[in-house]
Design an enzyme around this catalytic site. Structure first.
Site, PDB file in Angstrom:
ATOM      1  N   SER A  35       0.679  -1.068  -0.083  1.00 38.15           N
ATOM      2  CA  SER A  35       0.027  -0.205   0.035  1.00 38.15           C
ATOM      3  C   SER A  35       0.856   1.198  -0.079  1.00 38.15           C
ATOM      4  O   SER A  35       0.439   2.198  -0.801  1.00 38.15           O
ATOM      5  CB  SER A  35      -0.818   0.021   1.226  1.00 38.15           C
ATOM      6  OG  SER A  35      -0.248  -0.155   2.636  1.00 38.15           O
ATOM      7  N   THR A  36       2.071   1.108   0.670  1.00 37.04           N
ATOM      8  CA  THR A  36       3.018   2.446   0.657  1.00 37.04           C
ATOM      9  C   THR A  36       3.640   2.682  -0.492  1.00 37.04           C
ATOM     10  O   THR A  36       3.605   3.719  -1.157  1.00 37.04           O
ATOM     11  CB  THR A  36       3.748   2.450   2.009  1.00 37.04           C
ATOM     12  OG1 THR A  36       2.978   2.005   3.218  1.00 37.04           O
ATOM     13  CG2 THR A  36       4.634   3.680   2.069  1.00 37.04           C
ATOM     14  N   ASP A  90      10.825  -0.166  -1.738  1.00 39.46           N
ATOM     15  CA  ASP A  90       9.741  -1.286  -1.287  1.00 39.46           C
ATOM     16  C   ASP A  90       9.286  -1.080   0.279  1.00 39.46           C
ATOM     17  O   ASP A  90      10.073  -0.290   0.947  1.00 39.46           O
ATOM     18  CB  ASP A  90      10.496  -2.677  -1.427  1.00 39.46           C
ATOM     19  CG  ASP A  90       9.465  -3.679  -1.802  1.00 39.46           C
ATOM     20  OD1 ASP A  90       8.205  -3.439  -1.658  1.00 39.46           O
ATOM     21  OD2 ASP A  90       9.924  -4.919  -2.243  1.00 39.46           O
ATOM     22  N   GLY A  91       8.188  -1.854   0.452  1.00 42.40           N
ATOM     23  CA  GLY A  91       7.731  -1.437   1.873  1.00 42.40           C
ATOM     24  C   GLY A  91       8.054  -2.575   2.714  1.00 42.40           C
ATOM     25  O   GLY A  91       8.904  -3.488   2.256  1.00 42.40           O
ATOM     26  N   LYS A 103       9.060  -9.095   5.367  1.00 44.13           N
ATOM     27  CA  LYS A 103       8.092  -8.791   4.429  1.00 44.13           C
ATOM     28  C   LYS A 103       7.454  -9.956   3.930  1.00 44.13           C
ATOM     29  O   LYS A 103       7.572 -10.959   4.275  1.00 44.13           O
ATOM     30  CB  LYS A 103       9.255  -8.311   3.093  1.00 44.13           C
ATOM     31  CG  LYS A 103       9.718  -6.947   3.339  1.00 44.13           C
ATOM     32  CD  LYS A 103      10.696  -6.583   2.325  1.00 44.13           C
ATOM     33  CE  LYS A 103      10.142  -6.340   0.774  1.00 44.13           C
ATOM     34  NZ  LYS A 103       8.987  -5.673   0.966  1.00 44.13           N
ATOM     35  N   GLY A 105       3.581  -9.782   3.488  1.00 47.64           N
ATOM     36  CA  GLY A 105       2.281  -9.656   3.564  1.00 47.64           C
ATOM     37  C   GLY A 105       1.313  -9.710   2.230  1.00 47.64           C
ATOM     38  O   GLY A 105       0.171 -10.279   2.365  1.00 47.64           O
ATOM     39  N   GLU A 112      10.615  -9.792  -4.572  1.00 44.38           N
ATOM     40  CA  GLU A 112      10.947  -8.627  -3.902  1.00 44.38           C
ATOM     41  C   GLU A 112      12.489  -8.693  -3.359  1.00 44.38           C
ATOM     42  O   GLU A 112      13.095  -7.899  -3.670  1.00 44.38           O
ATOM     43  CB  GLU A 112      10.168  -8.291  -2.636  1.00 44.38           C
ATOM     44  CG  GLU A 112       8.721  -7.755  -2.928  1.00 44.38           C
ATOM     45  CD  GLU A 112       7.908  -7.579  -1.737  1.00 44.38           C
ATOM     46  OE1 GLU A 112       6.870  -6.801  -1.819  1.00 44.38           O
ATOM     47  OE2 GLU A 112       7.934  -8.433  -0.819  1.00 44.38           O
ATOM     48  N   LYS A 130       5.352   0.037  11.735  1.00 41.88           N
ATOM     49  CA  LYS A 130       5.940  -1.089  11.474  1.00 41.88           C
ATOM     50  C   LYS A 130       7.205  -1.163  12.108  1.00 41.88           C
ATOM     51  O   LYS A 130       7.873  -2.148  11.982  1.00 41.88           O
ATOM     52  CB  LYS A 130       6.299  -0.908   9.887  1.00 41.88           C
ATOM     53  CG  LYS A 130       4.879  -0.906   8.955  1.00 41.88           C
ATOM     54  CD  LYS A 130       3.899  -1.869   9.066  1.00 41.88           C
ATOM     55  CE  LYS A 130       2.760  -1.904   8.336  1.00 41.88           C
ATOM     56  NZ  LYS A 130       2.900  -1.727   6.889  1.00 41.88           N
TER      57      LYS A 130
END
EC number: 5.3.1.6
Length: 237
Positions: A35-36, A90-91, A103, A105, A112, A130
């Protein structure tokens, strides 16, 4: 419409914008998932449309980031076509004080990890929720598994002290299937004291493709926070 009553979205937008501004003209950019990161891809498209960025190409880490890049006009390439990547953005689902990550989710952690590890600079974008003192505190550890090996892998993970469960779909009957056609096992560990050792142990299990521990990979963490009611971005380097 985003309102001031939605602080999490405001933080994600602000940190996504800050991440997009890390990209310079001519760069090859790893496009993360989540989402970010979605806001980062949106802002990259806006910079391209305004002519403030030129000649960039993105390498997507998932079907989601591919769709978003096409939607916002970010040109794409592949690892077959380039031999160098300037930056990956990347988130993360968790970030510890040593900049180690969990990572996965979005079930995209395998792609990634490939992209993020190849980049000259890896920038992580998260909101302040987070940040954790120890990995595994709030988020289960994802492990991507070849379907035929699911039960043997589950038994092997239990021997490592984990409590595994197959990730099931939402609004879908049956398990989540990754972009590679595999399954995801989410694992609860009572304590992840040595993330690097656990990362290697999990990947040594036959049938495991990749797990969601990213140890010693991140260069910079951009953290979205709310300060006096306004979104700000804090940099951890």
């Amino acid at each position: 419409m985003v309102t001031e009553q939605d602080p999490t979205t405001l933080m994600k937008q602000q940190v996504g914008k800050a991440a997009a501004e890390e990209v310079k003209s001519g760069m090859i950019v790893g496009l993360g998932t989540g989402s970010t990161t979605a806001y980062m891809i949106q802002f990259l498209g806006e910079l391209l449309q305004r002519g403030e960025l030129k000649d960039i190409k993105g390498i997507p880490t998932s079907f989601q980031s591919t769709v978003l890049a096409k939607k916002y006009g970010v040109p794409l390439t592949t690892l077959d076509e380039v031999d160098y990547m300037d930056i990956a953005i990347d988130g993360a689902d968790e970030v510890d004080p040593q900049k180690n990550l969990i990572k996965g989710g979005g079930a995209a952690h395998t792609r990634e990890k490939i992209v993020d590890c190849l980049a000259e600079k890896f920038v992580v974008v998260v909101d302040s929720s987070k940040l954790v003192d120890k990995l595994g505190s709030t988020f289960l550890l994802p492990v991507e598994v070849i379907p035929m090996a699911m039960n043997p892998v589950i038994r092997a993970i239990e021997k490592l002290g984990g409590q595994p469960e197959v990730r099931m779909g939402v609004k879908k009957a049956g398990p989540i299937v990754t972009d590679q056609g595999n399954l995801v096992i989410d694992v609860k560990f009572d304590s992840i004291d040595n993330p690097g050792e656990l990362e290697k142990s999990l990947n040594n299990i036959p049938g495991v493709l990749e797990n969601g521990l990213f140890v010693g990979v991140a260069d910079v963490i951009l953290v979205g926070e709310i300060d006096n009611g306004k979104p700000i971005v804090r940099t951890i380097s």
